[in-house]
Design an enzyme around this catalytic site. Structure first.
Site, PDB file in Angstrom:
ATOM      1  N   LYS A  35       1.189  -0.751  -0.004  1.00 47.78           N
ATOM      2  CA  LYS A  35      -0.012  -0.293  -0.063  1.00 47.78           C
ATOM      3  C   LYS A  35       1.217   1.470   0.083  1.00 47.78           C
ATOM      4  CE  LYS A  35      -2.741  -0.854   3.830  1.00 47.78           C
ATOM      5  NZ  LYS A  35      -1.583  -2.177   4.027  1.00 47.78           N
ATOM      6  N   THR A  36       1.675   1.156   0.880  1.00 46.06           N
ATOM      7  CA  THR A  36       2.538   2.539   1.368  1.00 46.06           C
ATOM      8  C   THR A  36       3.405   2.412  -0.148  1.00 46.06           C
ATOM      9  OG1 THR A  36       2.082   2.111   3.202  1.00 46.06           O
ATOM     10  CG2 THR A  36       4.995   3.637   1.940  1.00 46.06           C
ATOM     11  N   ASP A 220      -1.930   7.997   3.827  1.00 45.40           N
ATOM     12  CA  ASP A 220      -1.635   6.633   4.366  1.00 45.40           C
ATOM     13  C   ASP A 220      -2.684   6.046   5.312  1.00 45.40           C
ATOM     14  OD1 ASP A 220      -0.366   4.287   3.694  1.00 45.40           O
ATOM     15  OD2 ASP A 220       0.994   4.983   4.257  1.00 45.40           O
ATOM     16  N   GLU A 221      -2.475   4.866   6.051  1.00 39.46           N
ATOM     17  CA  GLU A 221      -3.484   4.410   6.933  1.00 39.46           C
ATOM     18  C   GLU A 221      -4.818   4.894   7.387  1.00 39.46           C
ATOM     19  OE1 GLU A 221      -1.362   2.347   8.792  1.00 39.46           O
ATOM     20  OE2 GLU A 221       0.891   2.364   8.481  1.00 39.46           O
ATOM     21  N   GLN A 251      -5.997  -2.942  10.637  1.00 44.09           N
ATOM     22  CA  GLN A 251      -5.016  -2.622  10.817  1.00 44.09           C
ATOM     23  C   GLN A 251      -5.561  -1.528  11.570  1.00 44.09           C
ATOM     24  OE1 GLN A 251      -0.906  -2.902   9.137  1.00 44.09           O
ATOM     25  NE2 GLN A 251      -1.535  -3.544   8.142  1.00 44.09           N
ATOM     26  N   ARG A 611       5.077  -7.634  11.146  1.00 41.60           N
ATOM     27  CA  ARG A 611       5.767  -6.428  10.913  1.00 41.60           C
ATOM     28  C   ARG A 611       7.231  -7.636  10.511  1.00 41.60           C
ATOM     29  NH1 ARG A 611       3.627  -2.971   9.451  1.00 41.60           N
ATOM     30  NH2 ARG A 611       2.035  -4.000   9.581  1.00 41.60           N
TER      31      ARG A 611
END
Ligand code: ATP
Ligand code: MG
Length: 729
Positions: A35-36, A220-221, A251, A611
């Site tokens: 995504k990022t 983002d996020e 998330q 992560r």
């Protein structure tokens, strides 16, 4: 980089996003699906292919660090700088707007941003000025209330009190606080967002200017946006079809701070013609790690639903380590990092920066820090202070320091008004001046001034009370053990009560840290060489000062990264350890009874696990001394939710773990040696906490030697013979 290169490194779905026509777009995808990366490539695409000026692009990220990284990645991709582009957090961008339009925002040009501690101090002053009882109306709670309302976009006059006296008082404090801020030109974090929103509401021409300027807005996020951020975004871009948001409902971990997962679905309704694109391939983690994380999160309800797969190999299994206590856990982690360093680091370009230790609460860092120090591993606490640098710890240490040495001016300054005693600046200046002219320390100056009656009325009274408090604390605690002394001082100095009154997550963390300080004293071992020279207290204070001063790696040195799972969002590491996977720790005690909070904890665990790129260790301890108490926790339910096919269990540090199939009595030492230690297999024993049990198994040698005992009440446990204090029956 030419245009084809921009797309070459992407899969089909990702390409669809990067090269999409201008439209409102939601990229909904799980962890590590790019995504990022896609967001960065999209910006590069807009500039290189669509010839959009950087001036017309606005990108929002979750931290300042992420913003800096995004800028440098875009610059790399377009091969030049991107001056004029706005990249930042919501707060950072709002701040910039307010600086540029301070007049329209009705702020003085030199307005100051208030951090959270400053804000609290100001709220306190306001509560006092309104003659409210500070116990009944704790400033921390007021601060929480004010920020909550601002996050919802509400000014005092918008709040319906329904004549409820409590609510009315809250609103009164909010109003008075706001007046004080406005008079002094102060802007708190929540105010930044609210004011930026109002700036546009009240100045349509300004809004129009920015609507025209920013033809492309990327976030983002997105799953962690709150109401006011959403409103701000809506004003900026809703109708023009230029907003791209990326996020993952699984998330969302800031619900406790007002973030709303529902914003994802609202976006689809509110933003004209919004398209959803899903990315399903994960590029970050090995299959074992990814599949286990997928299984974990499948236990949550009401998910938007995403499939996530990887082409990667299964990779190593996730190692689950059962430590016998928290010290063992920390040593195990440090040991594994050292091994990795010897084996993998030497042979590759990896660095210690590729290693992260994640935990639920900041208080857990202390022991990990200690183990890393002992193992000579540089480390860095990411997005937080090291244990001995935290405000509450420094407060408590300052009391201990002043008790230990009345001439410690820094300690005196720190606590003279903490908790607040109503010692004003005027009085303090008098004391400082007197100390300076008499060339003595602040403490001595106070004593002299009291004797000579140079302090009057209330000032004399409160200074005398402070002096007496410190003397009394010393008298009452001097003969106690170090940990009891620390506990006594934390209790009787008023520090604990002060932090207890604060309410909220942060206050809880502070109390946890204070209790953890007591544990640190309990387990503190003096350098035997120096026993004669100094008291235990002096030795401990020196230890604390050294720990806080020097141990953290400097900025450029590769170092193991320590952080909470909250601050690990968006990041990735080759080797990841999650510590403290125990019921009551993670999920936290407060969350186990509330399904909403429990699901947020599970999402946090999902964030933590995802992560890891290559290797993941999940650790839990059978007993843990944390927050000053020793507790026996069962393994976290999250561990039980991971299918056995993806995990392997490890039992003992530095020894080969015994394959389960090799039978009950496979051991690293001979039966004879073991029985010389005083126990026999099958023997009945008594343990103080667990009661009666039967010895089933043993392993290890000397100080490491452990026995497995099957207890009638609590089942089977491994115990270190040296600590377990077992009595043969
Ligand atoms: P999170 O949800 O944790 O924020 P994300 O969806 O933002 O994750 P990224 O951080 O963008 O994921 O990507 C994860 C990793 O996968 C990064 O190392 C990234 O460079 C890599 N990656 C993404 N897409 C591809 C691709 N098409 N080919 C190779 N590597 C990729
Ligand atoms: Mg990301």
């Amino acid at each position: 980089m030419d245009v084809s290169e921009l797309l070459d490194s992407l899969n089909d779905k990702q390409r669809d996003v990067v090269a999409a026509p201008l439209q409102n777009m939601l990229v909904l995808a799980g962890a590590g699906s790019g995504k990022t990366r896609v967001l960065v490539q999209r910006i590069a695409w807009l500039m290189k292919v669509e010839h959009v000026s950087p001036h017309s692009i606005l990108a929002v990220t979750f931290t300042n660090k992420a913003a800096a990284e995004m800028r440098s990645r875009v610059e790399q991709a377009v091969g030049g700088n991107v001056h004029g582009m706005w990249i930042g957090t919501f707060h950072g961008l709002a701040h910039r707007l307010l600086r540029m339009h301070f007049q329209e925002a009705k702020l003085p040009q030199a307005f100051q941003v208030l951090d959270s501690d400053d804000q609290l101090r100001l709220v306190k002053r306001v509560v006092r000025a309104l003659n409210l009882d500070e116990k009944r109306w704790p400033a921390k709670q007021m601060q929480w209330y004010i920020n909550g309302k601002k996050d919802e976009g509400l000014r005092p006059q918008h709040i319906e009190t329904h004549y409820d006296p409590t609510e009315e008082t809250f609103v009164k404090v909010y109003q008075a606080y706001q007046d004080a801020c406005d008079r002094a030109g102060l802007v708190d974090f929540a105010e930044l967002l609210l004011r930026a929103h109002e700036l546009w509401l009240n100045h349509p021409i300004l809004l129009q200017h920015y609507q025209q300027r920013f033809t492309h807005v990327l976030v983002d996020e997105f799953q962690d946006t709150n109401a006011i951020q959403y409103a701000w975004l809506t004003m900026l871009g809703r109708e023009q079809g230029k907003v791209m948001i990326v996020g993952d409902d699984d998330q969302s971990i800031y619900g406790w701070r007002g973030a709303k997962i529902e914003n994802i679905q609202r976006f689809l309704k509110d933003f004209d013609g919004a398209q959803t694109i899903r990315l399903e391939q994960n590029y970050r983690s090995t299959a074992n790690i990814l599949n286990a994380a997928n299984k974990l999160i499948a236990n949550n309800n009401n998910r938007l639903g995403k499939d996530l797969w990887t082409q990667d190999d299964a990779g190593e299994k996730i190692s689950v380590y059962t430590a016998f206590n928290e010290i063992d856990e920390a040593r195990f982690i440090a040991g594994r990092i050292t091994e990795w360093q010897k084996r993998d680091l030497a042979a590759s370009e990896d660095s210690l920066d590729d290693v992260a230790i994640l935990y639920r609460s900041n208080a857990q860092s202390r022991l990990l820090e200690e183990a890393l120090l002992q193992a000579n591993l540089p480390y860095r606490i990411y997005g937080g202070l090291r244990f001995f640098e935290r405000q509450e710890i420094k407060d408590a240490l300052a009391y201990l320091r002043l008790i230990n040495n009345r001439d410690d001016d820094a300690a005196f300054e720190r606590i003279i008004n903490t908790p607040t005693r109503g010692i004003g600046n005027t009085t303090l200046s008098l004391v400082r001046d007197a100390a300076r002219s008499m060339e003595v320390t602040l403490w001595r100056a106070c004593q002299t001034m009291l004797i000579n009656q140079e302090l009057k009325g209330r000032s004399a009274k409160v200074i005398r009370q402070f002096i007496e408090l410190i003397e009394q604390l010393e008298d009452d605690s001097i003969n106690l053990d170090l940990d009891q002394q620390a506990n006594f001082v934390i209790q009787h100095s008023g520090l604990k009560a002060m932090y207890q009154a604060e309410k909220g997550e942060r206050a809880e963390a502070r109390i946890e840290n204070l209790n953890e300080l007591v544990t640190a004293c309990q387990t503190f071992e003096m350098d035997p060489e120096l026993m004669e020279e100094q008291s235990q207290l002096t030795a401990f204070l020196t230890h604390a000062a050294l720990e806080s001063g020097e141990s953290q790696a400097d900025e450029y040195e590769p170092a193991v990264q320590l952080m909470t799972m909250h601050s690990a969002k968006g990041l990735e590491f080759k080797l990841v350890f999650i510590a403290g996977l125990e019921e009551g720790m993670f999920p936290s005690q407060q969350s186990v009874e509330d399904i909403g909070r429990l699901e947020e904890e599970r999402r946090l665990c999902y964030v933590g696990m995802t992560r890891a790129m290559e290797k993941l260790y999940l650790c839990h301890a059978e007993s843990r001394r944390l927050y000053g108490q020793e507790k026996y926790h069962s393994p976290s339910r999250f561990l039980k939710e991971l299918p056995g096919e993806y995990t392997e269990e490890i039992r003992l540090q530095n020894q080969v773990s015994r394959p389960k199939s090799s039978g009950r009595f496979s051991n690293t030492i001979s039966l004879e040696t073991f029985e010389n230690s005083g126990f026999k297999l099958g023997q009945s024993v008594l343990h103080q906490k667990f009661g009666e049990g039967v010895v089933l198994n043993y392993e290890g040698n000397g100080a490491q030697s452990r026995v497995q005992v099957n207890f009638a009440d609590v089942g089977s446990k491994w115990l270190v013979v040296a600590y377990a204090n077992l009595t043969a029956l």
